[in-house]
Design a protein around this motif. Structure first.
Motif, short mmCIF file in Angstrom:
data_model
loop_
_atom_site.label_atom_id
_atom_site.label_comp_id
_atom_site.label_asym_id
_atom_site.label_seq_id
_atom_site.Cartn_x
_atom_site.Cartn_y
_atom_site.Cartn_z
N UNK A 40 0.82 -1.21 0.00
CA UNK A 40 0.00 0.00 0.00
C UNK A 40 0.86 1.27 0.00
N UNK A 41 1.81 1.34 0.90
CA UNK A 41 2.65 2.53 0.99
C UNK A 41 3.49 2.70 -0.26
N UNK A 42 4.05 1.61 -0.77
CA UNK A 42 4.85 1.68 -2.00
C UNK A 42 4.01 2.22 -3.15
N UNK A 43 2.79 1.71 -3.31
CA UNK A 43 1.93 2.16 -4.39
C UNK A 43 1.54 3.63 -4.22
N UNK A 44 1.26 4.04 -2.98
CA UNK A 44 0.86 5.43 -2.73
C UNK A 44 1.99 6.40 -3.07
N UNK A 45 3.20 6.10 -2.62
CA UNK A 45 4.34 6.97 -2.91
C UNK A 45 4.68 6.91 -4.39
N UNK A 46 4.58 5.72 -4.97
CA UNK A 46 4.77 5.54 -6.42
C UNK A 46 3.86 6.46 -7.21
N UNK A 47 2.58 6.45 -6.87
CA UNK A 47 1.59 7.27 -7.56
C UNK A 47 1.90 8.75 -7.40
N UNK A 48 2.25 9.17 -6.18
CA UNK A 48 2.57 10.57 -5.94
C UNK A 48 3.75 11.02 -6.81
N UNK A 49 4.77 10.16 -6.93
CA UNK A 49 5.94 10.52 -7.73
C UNK A 49 5.63 10.52 -9.22
N UNK A 50 4.76 9.63 -9.66
CA UNK A 50 4.35 9.68 -11.07
C UNK A 50 3.64 11.00 -11.35
N UNK A 51 2.72 11.38 -10.48
CA UNK A 51 1.98 12.63 -10.68
C UNK A 51 2.93 13.83 -10.72
N UNK A 52 3.92 13.82 -9.84
CA UNK A 52 4.89 14.92 -9.85
C UNK A 52 5.66 14.94 -11.16
N UNK A 53 5.98 13.75 -11.69
CA UNK A 53 6.78 13.68 -12.91
C UNK A 53 6.03 14.21 -14.13
N UNK A 54 4.70 14.24 -14.09
CA UNK A 54 3.94 14.75 -15.24
C UNK A 54 3.50 16.20 -15.02
N UNK A 55 4.05 16.81 -13.97
CA UNK A 55 3.81 18.24 -13.78
C UNK A 55 2.76 18.60 -12.76
N UNK A 56 2.20 17.62 -12.05
CA UNK A 56 1.18 17.91 -11.04
C UNK A 56 1.84 18.39 -9.75
N UNK A 57 1.14 19.27 -9.06
CA UNK A 57 1.55 19.65 -7.71
C UNK A 57 0.86 18.68 -6.77
N UNK A 58 1.64 17.90 -6.04
CA UNK A 58 1.08 16.74 -5.35
C UNK A 58 1.65 16.60 -3.94
N UNK A 59 0.82 16.10 -3.04
CA UNK A 59 1.32 15.75 -1.72
C UNK A 59 0.85 14.34 -1.35
#
Length: 342
Positions: free
Chosen positions: A170-189
């Motif tokens: 769960x934690x790996x997937x959550x952090x994974x998703x956050x970093x993907x979103x950041x990589x496409x230009x999203x402001x994410x937390x």
């Protein structure tokens, strides 16, 4: 500790890592069969943190090199790094390495850039798929990249990530998703919305993480606990909810725009998966199975609709590893995406 398989010409190339950074290097120079080296000569390479391969020292065919790489990945956990001096002759091999999950490929030509790329390759995150593809296929990457090209349907899209049981990624997937979103230009937390307190342990482990006022910043993502104060506006907020229960189901249904349910596909999870999917029926739900053998994937596809199988993701911060899944998960929140030529 670093193992360096090197040609005689490049035997001193990595000395700066020892001289300036204190990394212990064991050198083996000459000409090698990588296939024989991995499958026959050595039985354990796990005491090395990195293995660096100067391609000039390797005599195998491309197919034998790939066989060795895939065998190595199954047997050992140390990071494999390739140095390719003659990129023109080995471009196809480099692309094949990337296709098989080897992104730490040093291809620079001048000495300062070579050193910079080696330092990146041994950093916590290493060289990302995006970084190496920008160099290997800049024209194609310019056509297909989505970095900074997305526009989102609204602010503060809330996505909950929860697990059907403990230790399902769960934690790996959550952090994974956050970093993907950041990589496409999203402001994410990322918000640690559980009681595990994993977040507080990360800054001491990962070089480059900065922490201020109970907010951690790393690679463009802000990491918050439930008690952190942050008044920024985000495109996406990713909640790591831990193990699902009725309270979490209620919170997701009342407060979140979408949810990701994590599982590993073990037989004892099946009933819970179906139960929780039914309870979350009005929520935009994606179910992700991790660590499922390929023959078993076909069985699950017959039993479940709208499920995904994650790629092996030992790196929390590698948003590229499951890019195809995340693209689908966030699709309802994409207002517009365009291709720009550079």
């Amino acid at each position: 500790m670093l193992l360096y398989l090197t040609s005689n010409d490049q035997i001193n190339l990595l000395d700066f890592l020892n001289d300036e950074h204190g990394i212990i290097i064991k050198k083996l120079s000459g000409t090698f069969s990588l296939r024989q080296f991995v499958l026959g000569d050595l039985r354990s390479l796990n005491h090395f943190q990195y293995i660096v391969i100067d391609l000039n020292a390797i005599k195998d065919s491309n197919s034998d090199i790939m066989e060795a790489v895939n065998a190595y990945k199954k047997m050992f956990t140390s990071r494999m790094i390739f140095y390719i001096e003659d990129m023109k002759s080995h471009h196809d091999l480099a692309l094949k390495l990337v296709e098989n999950g080897i992104f730490n490929i040093v291809i620079a030509e001048d000495i300062e850039s070579i050193r910079s790329e080696f330092l990146k390759s041994i950093s916590d995150l290493g060289i990302s798929k995006r970084d190496i593809m920008r160099k290997l296929a800049p024209d194609e990457y310019a056509l297909n990249t989505s970095v900074n090209l997305y526009k989102f349907s609204k602010k503060d899209v809330k996505i909950a990530v929860t697990g059907v049981q403990n230790r399902v990624g769960t934690t790996t997937m959550a952090i994974n998703l956050a970093n993907y979103l950041s990589s496409i230009g999203a402001k994410v937390c990322y918000v640690e919305a559980n009681e595990h307190d994993h977040l507080s342990k990360l800054p001491a482990f990962y070089q480059g993480m900065t922490s201020k006022d109970d907010v951690i910043l790393y690679n463009g993502v802000k990491y918050l606990s439930l008690h952190s104060e942050c008044h920024d506006e985000f495109d996406f907020i990713i909640y790591d909810m831990g193990v699902i229960n009725n309270k979490i189901i209620s919170a997701i249904r009342n407060n979140c725009d979408a949810a990701v349910l994590c599982a590993t596909g073990k037989p004892y999870e099946i009933n819970d998966i179906e139960k929780y999917k039914d309870l979350l029926d009005t929520t935009l739900l994606s179910t992700i199975f991790s660590l499922v053998a390929e023959p078993d994937q076909h069985k699950f596809l017959k039993l479940h609709k709208d499920i995904y199988f994650s790629n092996y993701t030992p790196n929390y911060f590698d948003g590229d590893a499951n890019e195809s899944i995340w693209t689908t998960v966030i699709k309802p929140f994409i207002r517009k995406s365009e291709v720009k030529y550079e």
